[in-house]
Design a protein around this motif. Structure first.
Motif, PDB file in Angstrom:
ATOM      1  N   LEU A 229      41.986  -7.753  -7.280  1.00 19.41           N
ATOM      2  CA  LEU A 229      41.448  -7.579  -5.925  1.00 19.41           C
ATOM      3  C   LEU A 229      42.435  -8.081  -4.875  1.00 19.41           C
ATOM      4  O   LEU A 229      42.056  -8.346  -3.731  1.00 19.41           O
ATOM      5  N   SER A 230      43.694  -8.208  -5.249  1.00 20.98           N
ATOM      6  CA  SER A 230      44.702  -8.793  -4.364  1.00 20.98           C
ATOM      7  C   SER A 230      45.005  -7.914  -3.152  1.00 20.98           C
ATOM      8  O   SER A 230      44.749  -6.704  -3.147  1.00 20.98           O
ATOM      9  N   TYR A 231      45.559  -8.586  -2.117  1.00 20.36           N
ATOM     10  CA  TYR A 231      46.023  -7.908  -0.896  1.00 20.36           C
ATOM     11  C   TYR A 231      44.902  -7.176  -0.152  1.00 20.36           C
ATOM     12  O   TYR A 231      45.142  -6.175   0.523  1.00 20.36           O
ATOM     13  N   ASN A 232      43.692  -7.665  -0.295  1.00 21.80           N
ATOM     14  CA  ASN A 232      42.576  -7.114   0.481  1.00 21.80           C
ATOM     15  C   ASN A 232      42.181  -8.161   1.523  1.00 21.80           C
ATOM     16  O   ASN A 232      41.225  -8.920   1.366  1.00 21.80           O
ATOM     17  N   ASN A 233      42.933  -8.206   2.582  1.00 18.75           N
ATOM     18  CA  ASN A 233      42.777  -9.249   3.605  1.00 18.75           C
ATOM     19  C   ASN A 233      41.536  -9.089   4.475  1.00 18.75           C
ATOM     20  O   ASN A 233      41.152 -10.021   5.184  1.00 18.75           O
ATOM     21  N   ASN A 234      40.900  -7.910   4.422  1.00 19.08           N
ATOM     22  CA  ASN A 234      39.770  -7.649   5.314  1.00 19.08           C
ATOM     23  C   ASN A 234      38.442  -8.194   4.789  1.00 19.08           C
ATOM     24  O   ASN A 234      37.426  -8.123   5.495  1.00 19.08           O
ATOM     25  N   ILE A 235      38.422  -8.688   3.585  1.00 17.10           N
ATOM     26  CA  ILE A 235      37.168  -9.204   3.026  1.00 17.10           C
ATOM     27  C   ILE A 235      36.826 -10.525   3.724  1.00 17.10           C
ATOM     28  O   ILE A 235      37.656 -11.430   3.813  1.00 17.10           O
TER      29      ILE A 235
ATOM     30  N   ILE B  61      46.348 -21.271 -13.206  1.00 21.20           N
ATOM     31  CA  ILE B  61      45.879 -20.949 -11.861  1.00 21.20           C
ATOM     32  C   ILE B  61      47.068 -21.080 -10.911  1.00 21.20           C
ATOM     33  O   ILE B  61      47.658 -22.147 -10.784  1.00 21.20           O
ATOM     34  N   ARG B  62      47.412 -19.969 -10.252  1.00 17.21           N
ATOM     35  CA  ARG B  62      48.591 -19.951  -9.392  1.00 17.21           C
ATOM     36  C   ARG B  62      48.174 -19.977  -7.929  1.00 17.21           C
ATOM     37  O   ARG B  62      47.389 -19.132  -7.477  1.00 17.21           O
ATOM     38  N   PHE B  63      48.715 -20.934  -7.180  1.00 20.21           N
ATOM     39  CA  PHE B  63      48.473 -21.024  -5.741  1.00 20.21           C
ATOM     40  C   PHE B  63      49.728 -21.574  -5.072  1.00 20.21           C
ATOM     41  O   PHE B  63      50.528 -22.266  -5.708  1.00 20.21           O
ATOM     42  N   ASP B  64      49.944 -21.271  -3.810  1.00 26.60           N
ATOM     43  CA  ASP B  64      51.194 -21.692  -3.177  1.00 26.60           C
ATOM     44  C   ASP B  64      51.033 -22.168  -1.740  1.00 26.60           C
ATOM     45  O   ASP B  64      52.008 -22.513  -1.094  1.00 26.60           O
ATOM     46  N   CYS B  65      49.863 -22.176  -1.155  1.00 25.03           N
ATOM     47  CA  CYS B  65      49.691 -22.622   0.231  1.00 25.03           C
ATOM     48  C   CYS B  65      49.281 -24.090   0.276  1.00 25.03           C
ATOM     49  O   CYS B  65      48.526 -24.533  -0.575  1.00 25.03           O
TER      50      CYS B  65
ATOM     51  N   SER C  51      44.726 -12.899  -4.655  1.00 24.90           N
ATOM     52  CA  SER C  51      45.775 -13.298  -3.709  1.00 24.90           C
ATOM     53  C   SER C  51      45.741 -12.457  -2.445  1.00 24.90           C
ATOM     54  O   SER C  51      45.314 -11.290  -2.455  1.00 24.90           O
ATOM     55  N   LEU C  52      46.222 -13.064  -1.365  1.00 24.77           N
ATOM     56  CA  LEU C  52      46.374 -12.344  -0.100  1.00 24.77           C
ATOM     57  C   LEU C  52      47.776 -11.750  -0.008  1.00 24.77           C
ATOM     58  O   LEU C  52      48.664 -12.082  -0.802  1.00 24.77           O
ATOM     59  N   SER C  53      47.979 -10.864   0.945  1.00 21.06           N
ATOM     60  CA  SER C  53      49.301 -10.264   1.123  1.00 21.06           C
ATOM     61  C   SER C  53      50.298 -11.330   1.581  1.00 21.06           C
ATOM     62  O   SER C  53      49.908 -12.372   2.133  1.00 21.06           O
ATOM     63  N   PRO C  54      51.593 -11.125   1.382  1.00 20.90           N
ATOM     64  CA  PRO C  54      52.611 -12.154   1.661  1.00 20.90           C
ATOM     65  C   PRO C  54      52.621 -12.685   3.086  1.00 20.90           C
ATOM     66  O   PRO C  54      53.010 -13.828   3.316  1.00 20.90           O
ATOM     67  N   SER C  55      52.189 -11.898   4.022  1.00 20.24           N
ATOM     68  CA  SER C  55      52.248 -12.338   5.423  1.00 20.24           C
ATOM     69  C   SER C  55      51.045 -13.172   5.834  1.00 20.24           C
ATOM     70  O   SER C  55      50.944 -13.612   6.987  1.00 20.24           O
ATOM     71  N   SER C  56      50.122 -13.400   4.920  1.00 18.09           N
ATOM     72  CA  SER C  56      48.867 -14.073   5.273  1.00 18.09           C
ATOM     73  C   SER C  56      48.777 -15.485   4.704  1.00 18.09           C
ATOM     74  O   SER C  56      49.494 -15.853   3.772  1.00 18.09           O
ATOM     75  N   CYS C  57      47.861 -16.254   5.268  1.00 14.53           N
ATOM     76  CA  CYS C  57      47.514 -17.569   4.728  1.00 14.53           C
ATOM     77  C   CYS C  57      46.160 -17.960   5.337  1.00 14.53           C
ATOM     78  O   CYS C  57      46.035 -18.098   6.560  1.00 14.53           O
TER      79      CYS C  57
END
Length: 525
Positions: free
Chosen positions: A436-442, A521-525, A466-472
């Motif tokens: 379900l990655s890169y679906n920032n509108n949810i 579990i991968r996270f980076d922010c 995950s969100l798209s690279p430009s998001s956080c």
């Protein structure tokens, strides 16, 4: 008594020549024998030692013969030792050399040891071994010692290019060869010719992989024209080989000889578009074809017309990949709707195909007739967002579905709620991978509802949110529901949630969960 004249004569003879012993007689025999000038004379001490213990009171004639025969035999032995036959010496030297030289098996083992590989007489894997031209020549010389070889892989060795003929001329020694992999070997036109000639030798070949050899483009006919009736090739891969439309036409001619073909992969050849228009008849003859990969081939509208007619006739087809071909979604030809005629389809991958609502509806209707569907990839088709309900009927019937990819589909909270309700109603029971990655509108509420029902996906092993690279974004509104759901998912091995911001305490919770449950579990922010 007066002696006679004869007796007086005898007495005088005996005075001049005292009576000799048998030993003296033998010595005279030795001294009187003629010898070669270079032969050494027998020393008296040696003669005495030789005759030590002889009884000379016996027959003198017999002793004499035995001594002469012994002398002759010794002379012959001396002669032989002094004049050694050169041919005999050479023969002995050759035998010694043969005994010292390594066997074919030893040479092969030494070759593999040099490359840091374990020797195998059936599967020779030399991928990415930095082979040199000399190595290829040496390998060719070893093929006579590998009559049981079935798989040969030389992929990712650039120096193979330009040297392949040194190898192919020896392929008759490995008549059982079934698999030949030459990915990214910088093959030249000459190599393609040599490979074509090898088809006449390696009659048992079932898999040929030439992917990532850019120089094949425009020269494929040099290979395909050598294909003959009865070819046993079952798998042909030519990913990213710079194939052109002309190459596509030559592949069409070759298809008539590939009736055993099970897998055809000509993906990532962006210039081959337009080369399918002449392939209708021959492509339809591939009744055994199970996998067809045409992703990123820039298929034209004319190609879509051909494919719409042909693909539904491939009755054995199980996997179809048309991704990154925009005309799949834009074409008026109802290819997706005709997939209903392929009941054995297990995998449909049509990501980034520019699907519209109409083409999505056609796919949804066809999917109702695909009971064995296991993989459905609709990623990067923006029209799916808000329209996932069109697939509701198909997803209810897809009891075998294991992989569902909806990355970058503009999904909304309603779509996630639909997935959750499907699972709660007993559907999607075998789902293992959900993207379900890169679906920032949810919305946060949408993620919260999804996480509340996530624990029902008992078979889930991989999940990507995950969100798209430009998001956080902050995940605190639904983090608690996610953490609770993780404890209910025993099969979950990987969870990707990059670009979701975690507090220090949340990080520690996730890290602890990773360690305690051996999860990733991968996270980076």
């Amino acid at each position: 008594m007066e002696k006679t004249d004869d007796q007086n004569c005898q007495d005088r003879h005996e005075e001049d020549n005292p009576k000799s012993s048998p030993f003296d007689f033998v010595i005279k025999q030795f001294q009187g024998k003629k010898c070669a000038p270079e032969k050494k004379k027998e020393q008296p001490s040696a003669i005495k030692e030789f005759f030590k213990g002889f009884d000379f009171g016996k027959s003198e004639g017999k002793d004499r013969r035995e001594i002469e025969e012994t002398e002759i035999s010794n002379d012959g032995a001396d002669d032989q030792s002094e004049r050694q036959d050169p041919s005999v010496e050479d023969g002995l030297s050759h035998l010694t050399s043969e005994a010292k030289s390594p066997s074919g098996e030893q040479k092969f083992n030494q070759f593999m040891e040099k490359l840091g590989k374990k020797p195998s007489s059936k599967n020779l894997d030399l991928n990415n071994c930095a082979l040199s031209a000399a190595d290829i020549t040496e390998l060719a010389s070893l093929l006579p010692f590998l009559p049981e070889l079935e798989e040969l892989s030389l992929s990712w060795n650039g120096c193979v290019g330009g040297t392949l003929k040194a190898l192919t001329v020896h392929l008759h020694h490995v008549s059982l060869l079934k698999v030949l992999r030459l990915n990214n070997c910088r093959l030249t036109a000459e190599d393609v010719i040599s490979l074509g000639e090898a088809f006449e030798i390696v009659s048992q070949l079932e898999e040929l992989d030439l992917s990532w050899n850019s120089n094949i483009g425009g020269k494929l006919s040099l290979l395909t024209k050598k294909l003959q009736e009865g070819c046993k090739l079952k798998c042909l891969k030519m990913t990213d080989c710079n194939l052109t439309a002309k190459d596509g036409e030559s592949l069409d001619t070759a298809l008539q000889h590939l009736v055993e073909l099970r897998k055809l992969d000509i993906s990532c050849n962006r210039e081959i578009g337009g080369g399918f228009k002449a392939s209708t008849a021959h492509l339809a003859s591939l009744k055994n074809l199970e996998v067809l990969d045409l992703h990123q081939c820039c298929v034209t509208e004319e190609d879509m017309t051909v494919l719409s007619q042909v693909i539904p006739l491939l009755s054995s087809l199980q996997e179809l990949n048309l991704s990154s071909n925009k005309n799949v979604g834009l074409s008026s030809d109802p290819l997706l709707g005709r997939l209903r005629f392929l009941p054995k389809l297990k995998s449909v991958t049509i990501s980034n195909c520019g699907l519209g609502e109409e083409s999505l509806s056609s796919l949804a209707e066809a999917a109702l007739h695909l009971p064995e569907l296991e993989i459905l990839n609709l990623s990067w088709n923006k029209c799916v967002g808000g329209n996932l309900k069109l697939l509701l009927g198909a997803l209810k019937l897809a009891t075998e579905i294991q992989v569902l990819r909806l990355s970058s589909c503009n999904l909304v909270a309603e779509d996630l709620a639909l997935l959750t309700s499907l699972r709660q109603d007993g559907h999607l029971a075998r789902l293992q991978k959900l993207d379900l990655s890169y679906n920032n509108n949810i919305s946060d509420e949408g993620w919260a509802v999804f996480c509340q029902g996530l624990g029902a996906f008992k078979e889930l092993s991989e999940l990507d949110v995950s969100l798209s690279p430009s998001s956080c974004r902050d995940c605190r509104p639904w983090f608690g529901e996610l953490l609770a759901a993780l404890t209910q998912l025993p099969a979950l091995a990987e969870l990707a949630m990059q670009r979701w911001a975690l507090s220090e305490s949340q990080r520690k919770q996730m890290e602890g969960f990773n360690q305690d449950n051996k999860r990733n579990i991968r996270f980076d922010c």
